[in-house]
Design a protein around this motif. Sequence first.
Motif, PDB file in Angstrom:
ATOM      1  N   ALA A  45      12.471   8.976  35.515  1.00  0.00           N
ATOM      2  CA  ALA A  45      13.650   8.152  35.702  1.00  0.00           C
ATOM      3  C   ALA A  45      14.491   7.948  34.385  1.00  0.00           C
ATOM      4  N   ASN A  48      16.347  11.200  33.597  1.00  0.00           N
ATOM      5  CA  ASN A  48      17.532  11.147  34.401  1.00  0.00           C
ATOM      6  C   ASN A  48      18.368   9.966  34.402  1.00  0.00           C
ATOM      7  N   LYS A  49      18.130   9.076  33.580  1.00  0.00           N
ATOM      8  CA  LYS A  49      18.921   7.831  33.540  1.00  0.00           C
ATOM      9  C   LYS A  49      18.892   7.097  34.595  1.00  0.00           C
ATOM     10  N   GLU A  50      17.668   6.944  35.524  1.00  0.00           N
ATOM     11  CA  GLU A  50      17.811   6.313  36.513  1.00  0.00           C
ATOM     12  C   GLU A  50      16.701   5.164  36.718  1.00  0.00           C
ATOM     13  N   ASN A  52      15.100   1.719  36.897  1.00  0.00           N
ATOM     14  CA  ASN A  52      15.398   0.666  37.929  1.00  0.00           C
ATOM     15  C   ASN A  52      14.069  -0.519  38.067  1.00  0.00           C
ATOM     16  N   LYS A 115      11.234  16.779  38.263  1.00  0.00           N
ATOM     17  CA  LYS A 115      12.439  15.956  38.092  1.00  0.00           C
ATOM     18  C   LYS A 115      12.640  16.129  36.413  1.00  0.00           C
ATOM     19  N   GLU A 140      16.045  15.842  45.547  1.00  0.00           N
ATOM     20  CA  GLU A 140      16.358  14.467  45.024  1.00  0.00           C
ATOM     21  C   GLU A 140      15.413  13.466  45.857  1.00  0.00           C
ATOM     22  N   ASP A 142      15.585  12.682  49.109  1.00  0.00           N
ATOM     23  CA  ASP A 142      16.382  11.970  50.071  1.00  0.00           C
ATOM     24  C   ASP A 142      16.267  12.793  51.394  1.00  0.00           C
TER      25      ASP A 142
END
Length: 144
Positions: A45, A48-50, A52, A115, A140, A142
């Motif tokens: 994360a 990937n600058k995700e 949270n 990832k 991803e 999803d």
Amino acid sequence: MENKIALITGILGAIVSYMFDLVGVAVSILILFMLADYTTGLIAAGINKELNSRVGWTGFVRKVYILVLIGMIYALEFTASQYVDFDIFGGYIGDGAAFAYIAIEFISIAENGVKMGAPMPPFVKNLLKIVKEKTGVNEEGDSI
């Protein structure tokens, strides 16, 4: 597909636990895999600058829930062993459940590696591809 892998791994894990009398070792291994999954998830994360905090907290809570669930399986086995004289109720079912979750954690760790862009052995890539095709999940994560 992931459920089939977990089921087969869980059954085999229970058998190995029974054969070698390693009750409880699977939970220690599971905790190690959970730490590796959580850490690699944070790294992926971050790369990937995700990042949270809500997603991280939810992941942590899910892992705690899994440990509580497996603890309850061990408790039910212990209770059953007090009333039924079957050798099957000696912690082996709990170990089987732990091994099933170990398989799921391994798949997640491998996905985190993808990832991050880490090199992945071909057999792991093929396994992830099969799991994604059978579960209907894209790269991803999803649903397709």
